[in-house]
Motif scaffolding. Structure first.
Motif, PDB file in Angstrom:
ATOM      1  N   ALA A 169       0.843  -1.202   0.000  1.00  0.00           N
ATOM      2  CA  ALA A 169       0.000   0.000   0.000  1.00  0.00           C
ATOM      3  C   ALA A 169       0.877   1.251   0.000  1.00  0.00           C
ATOM      4  CB  ALA A 169      -0.884  -0.017   1.246  1.00  0.00           C
ATOM      5  N   LYS A 170       0.262   2.384  -0.382  1.00  0.00           N
ATOM      6  CA  LYS A 170       0.930   3.687  -0.258  1.00  0.00           C
ATOM      7  C   LYS A 170       0.484   4.301   1.069  1.00  0.00           C
ATOM      8  CE  LYS A 170       2.332   4.512  -4.793  1.00  0.00           C
ATOM      9  NZ  LYS A 170       2.719   3.114  -4.852  1.00  0.00           N
ATOM     10  N   VAL A 171       1.421   4.935   1.771  1.00  0.00           N
ATOM     11  CA  VAL A 171       1.138   5.385   3.137  1.00  0.00           C
ATOM     12  C   VAL A 171       1.334   6.888   3.282  1.00  0.00           C
ATOM     13  CG1 VAL A 171       1.846   5.169   5.560  1.00  0.00           C
ATOM     14  CG2 VAL A 171       1.799   3.136   4.097  1.00  0.00           C
ATOM     15  N   LEU A 172       0.313   7.539   3.819  1.00  0.00           N
ATOM     16  CA  LEU A 172       0.403   8.950   4.221  1.00  0.00           C
ATOM     17  C   LEU A 172       0.408   8.960   5.752  1.00  0.00           C
ATOM     18  CD1 LEU A 172       0.215  12.053   3.706  1.00  0.00           C
ATOM     19  CD2 LEU A 172      -2.277  11.782   3.680  1.00  0.00           C
ATOM     20  N   ALA A 173       1.457   9.541   6.346  1.00  0.00           N
ATOM     21  CA  ALA A 173       1.620   9.477   7.805  1.00  0.00           C
ATOM     22  C   ALA A 173       1.590  10.874   8.403  1.00  0.00           C
ATOM     23  CB  ALA A 173       2.958   8.809   8.135  1.00  0.00           C
ATOM     24  N   THR A 174       0.913  11.024   9.536  1.00  0.00           N
ATOM     25  CA  THR A 174       0.963  12.303  10.254  1.00  0.00           C
ATOM     26  C   THR A 174       2.296  12.413  10.986  1.00  0.00           C
ATOM     27  OG1 THR A 174      -0.066  11.344  12.215  1.00  0.00           O
ATOM     28  CG2 THR A 174      -1.541  12.389  10.608  1.00  0.00           C
ATOM     29  N   ALA A 175       2.841  13.628  11.027  1.00  0.00           N
ATOM     30  CA  ALA A 175       4.139  13.838  11.680  1.00  0.00           C
ATOM     31  C   ALA A 175       4.302  15.309  12.009  1.00  0.00           C
ATOM     32  CB  ALA A 175       5.275  13.402  10.755  1.00  0.00           C
ATOM     33  N   ARG A 176       5.031  15.585  13.073  1.00  0.00           N
ATOM     34  CA  ARG A 176       5.481  16.961  13.296  1.00  0.00           C
ATOM     35  C   ARG A 176       6.561  17.263  12.265  1.00  0.00           C
ATOM     36  NH1 ARG A 176       5.481  18.593  19.542  1.00  0.00           N
ATOM     37  NH2 ARG A 176       3.590  17.513  20.141  1.00  0.00           N
ATOM     38  N   ALA A 177       6.863  18.559  12.085  1.00  0.00           N
ATOM     39  CA  ALA A 177       7.825  18.951  11.047  1.00  0.00           C
ATOM     40  C   ALA A 177       9.151  18.214  11.206  1.00  0.00           C
ATOM     41  CB  ALA A 177       8.040  20.463  11.101  1.00  0.00           C
ATOM     42  N   ASP A 178       9.624  18.072  12.457  1.00  0.00           N
ATOM     43  CA  ASP A 178      10.939  17.451  12.652  1.00  0.00           C
ATOM     44  C   ASP A 178      10.881  15.921  12.636  1.00  0.00           C
ATOM     45  OD1 ASP A 178       9.592  17.126  14.993  1.00  0.00           O
ATOM     46  OD2 ASP A 178      11.189  17.852  16.307  1.00  0.00           O
ATOM     47  N   GLU A 179       9.701  15.341  12.354  1.00  0.00           N
ATOM     48  CA  GLU A 179       9.586  13.884  12.309  1.00  0.00           C
ATOM     49  C   GLU A 179       9.346  13.371  10.883  1.00  0.00           C
ATOM     50  OE1 GLU A 179       7.508  13.432  16.713  1.00  0.00           O
ATOM     51  OE2 GLU A 179       6.281  13.516  14.909  1.00  0.00           O
ATOM     52  N   GLU A 180       9.296  14.303   9.905  1.00  0.00           N
ATOM     53  CA  GLU A 180       8.956  13.873   8.546  1.00  0.00           C
ATOM     54  C   GLU A 180       9.989  12.893   7.996  1.00  0.00           C
ATOM     55  OE1 GLU A 180       8.261  17.448   6.366  1.00  0.00           O
ATOM     56  OE2 GLU A 180       6.410  17.874   7.487  1.00  0.00           O
ATOM     57  N   ASP A 181      11.291  13.192   8.219  1.00  0.00           N
ATOM     58  CA  ASP A 181      12.344  12.300   7.705  1.00  0.00           C
ATOM     59  C   ASP A 181      12.236  10.921   8.345  1.00  0.00           C
ATOM     60  OD1 ASP A 181      13.270  14.277   6.147  1.00  0.00           O
ATOM     61  OD2 ASP A 181      14.989  14.795   7.421  1.00  0.00           O
ATOM     62  N   LEU A 182      11.974  10.912   9.651  1.00  0.00           N
ATOM     63  CA  LEU A 182      11.835   9.645  10.359  1.00  0.00           C
ATOM     64  C   LEU A 182      10.718   8.813   9.728  1.00  0.00           C
ATOM     65  CD1 LEU A 182      11.892   7.670  12.844  1.00  0.00           C
ATOM     66  CD2 LEU A 182      10.343   9.267  13.945  1.00  0.00           C
ATOM     67  N   LEU A 183       9.554   9.428   9.511  1.00  0.00           N
ATOM     68  CA  LEU A 183       8.410   8.682   8.962  1.00  0.00           C
ATOM     69  C   LEU A 183       8.710   8.187   7.551  1.00  0.00           C
ATOM     70  CD1 LEU A 183       5.798   8.002  10.455  1.00  0.00           C
ATOM     71  CD2 LEU A 183       6.972   9.877  11.499  1.00  0.00           C
ATOM     72  N   ARG A 184       9.438   8.975   6.785  1.00  0.00           N
ATOM     73  CA  ARG A 184       9.808   8.521   5.428  1.00  0.00           C
ATOM     74  C   ARG A 184      10.776   7.350   5.508  1.00  0.00           C
ATOM     75  NH1 ARG A 184       8.131  11.331   1.006  1.00  0.00           N
ATOM     76  NH2 ARG A 184       7.125  13.328   1.422  1.00  0.00           N
ATOM     77  N   ARG A 185      11.695   7.409   6.470  1.00  0.00           N
ATOM     78  CA  ARG A 185      12.627   6.273   6.641  1.00  0.00           C
ATOM     79  C   ARG A 185      11.876   4.999   7.013  1.00  0.00           C
ATOM     80  NH1 ARG A 185      15.946   9.775   9.367  1.00  0.00           N
ATOM     81  NH2 ARG A 185      15.443   8.898  11.401  1.00  0.00           N
ATOM     82  N   LEU A 186      10.779   5.156   7.754  1.00  0.00           N
ATOM     83  CA  LEU A 186       9.995   3.972   8.145  1.00  0.00           C
ATOM     84  C   LEU A 186       9.144   3.459   6.986  1.00  0.00           C
ATOM     85  CD1 LEU A 186       8.827   5.006  11.747  1.00  0.00           C
ATOM     86  CD2 LEU A 186      10.664   3.424  11.124  1.00  0.00           C
ATOM     87  N   GLY A 187       9.033   4.250   5.921  1.00  0.00           N
ATOM     88  CA  GLY A 187       8.321   3.768   4.736  1.00  0.00           C
ATOM     89  C   GLY A 187       7.192   4.642   4.251  1.00  0.00           C
ATOM     90  N   ALA A 188       6.892   5.748   4.947  1.00  0.00           N
ATOM     91  CA  ALA A 188       5.793   6.602   4.488  1.00  0.00           C
ATOM     92  C   ALA A 188       6.123   7.197   3.123  1.00  0.00           C
ATOM     93  CB  ALA A 188       5.546   7.715   5.510  1.00  0.00           C
ATOM     94  N   ASP A 189       5.130   7.198   2.237  1.00  0.00           N
ATOM     95  CA  ASP A 189       5.327   7.817   0.921  1.00  0.00           C
ATOM     96  C   ASP A 189       5.179   9.326   1.026  1.00  0.00           C
ATOM     97  OD1 ASP A 189       5.371   5.402  -1.054  1.00  0.00           O
ATOM     98  OD2 ASP A 189       3.787   4.982   0.398  1.00  0.00           O
ATOM     99  N   ALA A 190       4.379   9.778   1.988  1.00  0.00           N
ATOM    100  CA  ALA A 190       4.150  11.212   2.171  1.00  0.00           C
ATOM    101  C   ALA A 190       3.797  11.451   3.632  1.00  0.00           C
ATOM    102  CB  ALA A 190       3.011  11.676   1.265  1.00  0.00           C
ATOM    103  N   THR A 191       3.989  12.684   4.074  1.00  0.00           N
ATOM    104  CA  THR A 191       3.655  13.022   5.467  1.00  0.00           C
ATOM    105  C   THR A 191       2.768  14.261   5.479  1.00  0.00           C
ATOM    106  OG1 THR A 191       5.640  14.375   5.680  1.00  0.00           O
ATOM    107  CG2 THR A 191       5.805  12.083   6.420  1.00  0.00           C
ATOM    108  N   VAL A 192       2.011  14.397   6.557  1.00  0.00           N
ATOM    109  CA  VAL A 192       1.196  15.597   6.742  1.00  0.00           C
ATOM    110  C   VAL A 192       1.388  16.056   8.182  1.00  0.00           C
ATOM    111  CG1 VAL A 192      -0.839  14.104   7.066  1.00  0.00           C
ATOM    112  CG2 VAL A 192      -1.143  16.558   6.755  1.00  0.00           C
ATOM    113  N   ASN A 193       1.681  17.350   8.325  1.00  0.00           N
ATOM    114  CA  ASN A 193       1.943  17.924   9.649  1.00  0.00           C
ATOM    115  C   ASN A 193       0.611  18.174  10.354  1.00  0.00           C
ATOM    116  OD1 ASN A 193       2.485  19.618  11.840  1.00  0.00           O
ATOM    117  ND2 ASN A 193       4.276  20.493  10.826  1.00  0.00           N
ATOM    118  N   TYR A 194       0.361  17.386  11.429  1.00  0.00           N
ATOM    119  CA  TYR A 194      -0.939  17.478  12.101  1.00  0.00           C
ATOM    120  C   TYR A 194      -1.041  18.712  12.976  1.00  0.00           C
ATOM    121  CZ  TYR A 194       1.553  15.300  16.073  1.00  0.00           C
ATOM    122  OH  TYR A 194       2.438  15.001  17.082  1.00  0.00           O
ATOM    123  N   GLN A 195       0.096  19.397  13.191  1.00  0.00           N
ATOM    124  CA  GLN A 195       0.045  20.606  14.026  1.00  0.00           C
ATOM    125  C   GLN A 195      -0.305  21.844  13.211  1.00  0.00           C
ATOM    126  OE1 GLN A 195       4.040  20.228  15.893  1.00  0.00           O
ATOM    127  NE2 GLN A 195       2.837  20.212  17.769  1.00  0.00           N
TER     128      GLN A 195
END
Ligand code: NAP
Length: 310
Positions: A169-195
Motif C-alpha cells: 500500500a501507499k502510506v500517508l503518515a501524520t508527523a510533526r515537522a521534525d519527524e517527517e524524515d523519520l516517517l519517510r525512513r519507516l516507509g511513508a510515501d508522504a507526510t502531513v503535519n498534524y500541528q
C-alpha cells in the motif's frame, strides 16, 4: 528488589522507587531478571485509575507491560523456557516490568529473544508491534491501496507505517515537522503535519476521492469522524480505541487491541532482528530515572518508544 511503585490511584508523579518482595513464579509463570522495559499508554491508564472500572489493579502496583530479560526461575509446568534464556514478553495488565525482577505470565505472550536484538529494541516491541499487527489484520490494506495513518509518530504508529507499507500500500503518515524524515525512513510515501495542517483536507488532496484505509491511533468515539471523512465511500477505518461501527458514505470501522496469536511475537522479534522491522526508540532512561521517564511520557511529546534499561 527495587521497583517503581504506585501506592494508590493518582498522578504519575506519585510513583517512587521502593523496595518490594522479589516475586516467586507460580505454575506457568517465569521469573525474569529485567534488562529493559518500555512505557505504554495502558501504564498511565492503570496508574491514574482511568480504566479502574473494567481493569482494576491491586496496590502496591508496579507498572510495565513490556519487558525483556534473562529467565531466573520457571514455575511448575513451564517447558517453553529454561533458566538462562533471554526472553521478551507482553505482560498485559499484571504488568510489573518496571522492577529488577518481573513475573511473566507465559505463552503465547512471551518469546525467546533473538541474539542480535538488543534489550532496548526487545522492550520496545511487544505492545506496539502486536497492536500494529492486529490493526493491519483488521484493516487489510492491499497493494496499491492508499492508507492514512493518524498518530504515526508514536509507538504503535511507527510499526503500523512499516507493516502497511509491506503490504504494497501507499502510506500517508501524520508527523510533526521534525519527524517527517523519520516517517519517510519507516516507509511513508508522504507526510502531513498534524500541528499546522488540516489532516483530512491534506489526505483528500493526496488521494482525490479518499483513501482506502484510515488507521487512527489518536481519536476515539465521535472524534474519529474527522479522519473517517478522509476515506473514500465504502472505505475502512481501524483503531485501537473505541468508536462507531460505521461512518457517513458507507465507511466501516473495526476496533482491536493488543493480540497475541501463537507465534506472532516470535515472528515480529525475528523480523526486527533481521532488520526487516525497525524499533524506533525515541527516548531512553536508566531504571534509576524511571520516575522522570514516566512523567516525561505522560506530559511531553516523545516519538517512537520510550525505553527504560536496567
Ligand atoms: N486497545 C489496545 O489494546 C491498545 C494497545 C496499544 C495502544 N492503544 C492505544 O493506541 C494509542 C496509540 O498508542 P501509542 O503507544 O502509539 O501511543 P504514543 O506512543 O503516545 O503515540 C501517539 C502519537 O500520536 C501523536 N498524536 C497525538 N495527537 C495527534 C493528532 N491529533 N494527530 C496526529 N498525531 C497525534 C502523539 O504526539 P503528541 O505528542 O503530539 O501528542 C504521539 O506521537 C493510544 O491511545 C493507546 O491507548 C490501545
Amino acid at each position: 528488589m527495587k521497583a517503581l511503585v504506585a501506592r494508590s490511584y493518582g498522578p504519575v508523579e506519585n510513583l517512587t522507587l521502593a523496595d518490594v518482595p522479589k516475586p516467586t513464579p507460580g505454575p506457568g509463570h517465569v521469573l525474569v531478571r529485567t534488562e529493559a522495559s518500555a512505557l505504554n499508554a495502558i501504564d498511565l491508564a492503570l496508574i491514574t485509575g482511568a480504566v479502574k472500572d473494567h481493569l482494576p489493579i491491586q496496590h502496591p502496583f508496579v507498572p510495565g507491560v513490556d519487558v525483556t530479560g534473562v529467565v531466573e526461575a520457571v514455575g511448575e509446568g513451564v517447558s517453553r523456557f529454561s533458566v538462562g534464556d533471554r526472553i521478551l514478553a507482553w505482560n498485559g495488565v499484571p504488568s510489573g516490568g518496571l522492577a529488577e525482577y518481573t513475573l511473566v505470565q507465559g505463552a503465547p505472550s512471551a518469546a525467546l529473544r533473538p541474539a542480535t536484538l538488543s534489550p532496548a529494541e526487545s522492550a520496545g516491541l511487544p505492545t506496539a508491534a502486536l497492536t500494529a499487527a492486529a490493526l493491519i489484520d483488521e484493516a487489510t490494506p492491499r497493494a496499491d491501496e492508499k492508507v492514512l495513518v493518524v498518530g504515526a509518530s508514536g509507538g504503535v504508529g511507527s510499526f503500523v507505517v512499516q507493516l502497511a507499507k509491506r503490504t504494497g500500500a501507499k502510506v500517508l503518515a501524520t508527523a510533526r515537522a521534525d519527524e517527517e524524515d523519520l516517517l519517510r525512513r519507516l516507509g511513508a510515501d508522504a507526510t502531513v503535519n498534524y500541528q499546522t495542517s488540516d489532516v483530512t483536507a491534506e489526505a483528500l488532496r493526496w488521494a482525490p476521492g479518499g483513501v482506502d484505509v484510515v488507521i487512527d491511533l489518536t481519536h476515539a468515539g465521535p472524534a474519529l469522524a474527522g479522519a473517517a471523512a478522509a476515506a473514500r465511500p465504502g472505505g475502512r477505518l481501524a483503531s485501537p480505541l473505541m468508536g462507531p461501527s460505521a461512518f457517513d458514505r458507507g465507511v466501516t470501522a473495526v476496533y482491536t487491541g493488543t493480540r497475541t496469536p501463537a507465534g506472532r511475537l516470535e515472528v515480529l522479534a525475528a523480523q526486527a532482528a533481521e532488520g526487516h522491522l525497525h524499533v524506533e526508540i525515541g527516548a531512553r532512561y536508566s531504571f534509576t530515572d524511571a520516575p522522570r521517564a514516566l512523567a516525561d511520557y505522560a506530559h511531553k511529546h516523545l516519538y517512537g518508544k520510550v525505553v527504560i534499561t536496567f
